[in-house]
Design a protein around this motif. Sequence first.
Motif, PDB file in Angstrom:
ATOM      1  N   GLU A  12      -9.445   2.190 -14.388  1.00 17.08           N
ATOM      2  CA  GLU A  12      -9.701   3.445 -13.675  1.00 17.08           C
ATOM      3  C   GLU A  12      -8.426   4.271 -13.650  1.00 17.08           C
ATOM      4  O   GLU A  12      -7.330   3.741 -13.474  1.00 17.08           O
ATOM      5  CB  GLU A  12     -10.166   3.147 -12.250  1.00 17.08           C
ATOM      6  N   ARG A  13      -8.577   5.597 -13.812  1.00 16.72           N
ATOM      7  CA  ARG A  13      -7.422   6.486 -13.783  1.00 16.72           C
ATOM      8  C   ARG A  13      -7.578   7.453 -12.626  1.00 16.72           C
ATOM      9  O   ARG A  13      -8.647   8.013 -12.404  1.00 16.72           O
ATOM     10  CB  ARG A  13      -7.301   7.241 -15.091  1.00 16.72           C
ATOM     11  N   ILE A  14      -6.471   7.661 -11.899  1.00 13.89           N
ATOM     12  CA  ILE A  14      -6.462   8.567 -10.754  1.00 13.89           C
ATOM     13  C   ILE A  14      -5.379   9.608 -11.012  1.00 13.89           C
ATOM     14  O   ILE A  14      -4.257   9.275 -11.377  1.00 13.89           O
ATOM     15  CB  ILE A  14      -6.156   7.808  -9.451  1.00 13.89           C
ATOM     16  N   VAL A  15      -5.734  10.884 -10.818  1.00 12.05           N
ATOM     17  CA  VAL A  15      -4.772  11.970 -10.976  1.00 12.05           C
ATOM     18  C   VAL A  15      -4.226  12.307  -9.591  1.00 12.05           C
ATOM     19  O   VAL A  15      -4.996  12.494  -8.646  1.00 12.05           O
ATOM     20  CB  VAL A  15      -5.426  13.211 -11.604  1.00 12.05           C
ATOM     21  N   VAL A  16      -2.891  12.361  -9.470  1.00  9.31           N
ATOM     22  CA  VAL A  16      -2.270  12.609  -8.171  1.00  9.31           C
ATOM     23  C   VAL A  16      -1.281  13.767  -8.251  1.00  9.31           C
ATOM     24  O   VAL A  16      -0.814  14.124  -9.333  1.00  9.31           O
ATOM     25  CB  VAL A  16      -1.561  11.344  -7.641  1.00  9.31           C
ATOM     26  N   ARG A  17      -0.970  14.340  -7.081  1.00 10.72           N
ATOM     27  CA  ARG A  17      -0.003  15.441  -6.999  1.00 10.72           C
ATOM     28  C   ARG A  17       1.438  14.978  -7.140  1.00 10.72           C
ATOM     29  O   ARG A  17       2.298  15.733  -7.592  1.00 10.72           O
ATOM     30  CB  ARG A  17      -0.133  16.157  -5.652  1.00 10.72           C
ATOM     31  N   GLU A  18       1.711  13.748  -6.717  1.00 13.10           N
ATOM     32  CA  GLU A  18       3.076  13.241  -6.753  1.00 13.10           C
ATOM     33  C   GLU A  18       3.574  13.154  -8.194  1.00 13.10           C
ATOM     34  O   GLU A  18       2.788  12.983  -9.118  1.00 13.10           O
ATOM     35  CB  GLU A  18       3.148  11.850  -6.095  1.00 13.10           C
TER      36      GLU A  18
ATOM     37  N   MET B   7       0.845  -1.172   0.000  1.00 16.44           N
ATOM     38  CA  MET B   7       0.000   0.000   0.000  1.00 16.44           C
ATOM     39  C   MET B   7       0.891   1.237   0.000  1.00 16.44           C
ATOM     40  O   MET B   7       1.901   1.268   0.701  1.00 16.44           O
ATOM     41  CB  MET B   7      -0.877   0.008   1.247  1.00 16.44           C
ATOM     42  N   ILE B   8       0.516   2.213  -0.801  1.00 15.80           N
ATOM     43  CA  ILE B   8       1.274   3.459  -0.856  1.00 15.80           C
ATOM     44  C   ILE B   8       0.340   4.633  -0.610  1.00 15.80           C
ATOM     45  O   ILE B   8      -0.844   4.581  -0.938  1.00 15.80           O
ATOM     46  CB  ILE B   8       2.030   3.613  -2.188  1.00 15.80           C
ATOM     47  N   LYS B   9       0.887   5.673  -0.009  1.00 13.43           N
ATOM     48  CA  LYS B   9       0.110   6.872   0.302  1.00 13.43           C
ATOM     49  C   LYS B   9       0.316   7.887  -0.817  1.00 13.43           C
ATOM     50  O   LYS B   9       1.450   8.217  -1.167  1.00 13.43           O
ATOM     51  CB  LYS B   9       0.578   7.446   1.638  1.00 13.43           C
ATOM     52  N   LEU B  10      -0.785   8.368  -1.387  1.00 12.92           N
ATOM     53  CA  LEU B  10      -0.746   9.354  -2.468  1.00 12.92           C
ATOM     54  C   LEU B  10      -1.686  10.507  -2.136  1.00 12.92           C
ATOM     55  O   LEU B  10      -2.480  10.428  -1.199  1.00 12.92           O
ATOM     56  CB  LEU B  10      -1.145   8.703  -3.793  1.00 12.92           C
ATOM     57  N   THR B  11      -1.609  11.571  -2.944  1.00 10.70           N
ATOM     58  CA  THR B  11      -2.418  12.768  -2.714  1.00 10.70           C
ATOM     59  C   THR B  11      -3.180  13.142  -3.976  1.00 10.70           C
ATOM     60  O   THR B  11      -2.581  13.267  -5.054  1.00 10.70           O
ATOM     61  CB  THR B  11      -1.505  13.948  -2.324  1.00 10.70           C
TER      62      THR B  11
ATOM     63  N   LEU C 261      -5.406  15.785  -6.358  1.00  7.37           N
ATOM     64  CA  LEU C 261      -5.131  17.177  -6.692  1.00  7.37           C
ATOM     65  C   LEU C 261      -5.761  18.148  -5.699  1.00  7.37           C
ATOM     66  O   LEU C 261      -5.240  19.244  -5.482  1.00  7.37           O
ATOM     67  CB  LEU C 261      -5.619  17.495  -8.112  1.00  7.37           C
ATOM     68  N   ASP C 262      -6.876  17.747  -5.052  1.00  7.98           N
ATOM     69  CA  ASP C 262      -7.533  18.626  -4.077  1.00  7.98           C
ATOM     70  C   ASP C 262      -6.872  18.590  -2.706  1.00  7.98           C
ATOM     71  O   ASP C 262      -7.320  19.235  -1.771  1.00  7.98           O
ATOM     72  CB  ASP C 262      -9.018  18.291  -3.955  1.00  7.98           C
ATOM     73  N   GLY C 263      -5.770  17.820  -2.559  1.00 10.35           N
ATOM     74  CA  GLY C 263      -5.039  17.755  -1.307  1.00 10.35           C
ATOM     75  C   GLY C 263      -5.422  16.594  -0.410  1.00 10.35           C
ATOM     76  O   GLY C 263      -4.782  16.358   0.613  1.00 10.35           O
ATOM     77  N   GLU C 264      -6.443  15.846  -0.782  1.00  7.45           N
ATOM     78  CA  GLU C 264      -6.879  14.693   0.015  1.00  7.45           C
ATOM     79  C   GLU C 264      -5.905  13.534  -0.177  1.00  7.45           C
ATOM     80  O   GLU C 264      -5.600  13.146  -1.300  1.00  7.45           O
ATOM     81  CB  GLU C 264      -8.281  14.269  -0.426  1.00  7.45           C
ATOM     82  N   THR C 265      -5.406  12.995   0.945  1.00 11.99           N
ATOM     83  CA  THR C 265      -4.511  11.842   0.851  1.00 11.99           C
ATOM     84  C   THR C 265      -5.332  10.553   0.864  1.00 11.99           C
ATOM     85  O   THR C 265      -6.433  10.516   1.414  1.00 11.99           O
ATOM     86  CB  THR C 265      -3.490  11.813   2.005  1.00 11.99           C
TER      87      THR C 265
END
Length: 80
Positions: free
Chosen positions: A36-42, A1-5, A7-11
């Motif tokens: 499914e596609r997820i957009v992240v800040r990282e 499991m990895i922690k991501l963020t 775009l709205d800042g929600e981890t």
Amino acid sequence: MIKLTRLDGETFILNAELIRYVDRRGDTFVTLNSGERIVVRETMDEVVDRSIAYQQQKHFLPPPPVASSARLAEPTNQSL
């Protein structure tokens, strides 16, 4: 499991086993096996590094203890 963020800042926590690929089109997109596609800040490199670290870490964890039926059946050393 990895922690991501997001775009709205929600981890959030993502099961790295579900990642099909990661690409960058301005933003970083994580595409899962389901499509499914997820957009992240990282950055793309951060997602890859976290995924690799997760894979390495999971192989170094000791396995959970297993209850041995032989241990339960051993006679005690009590003298009569």
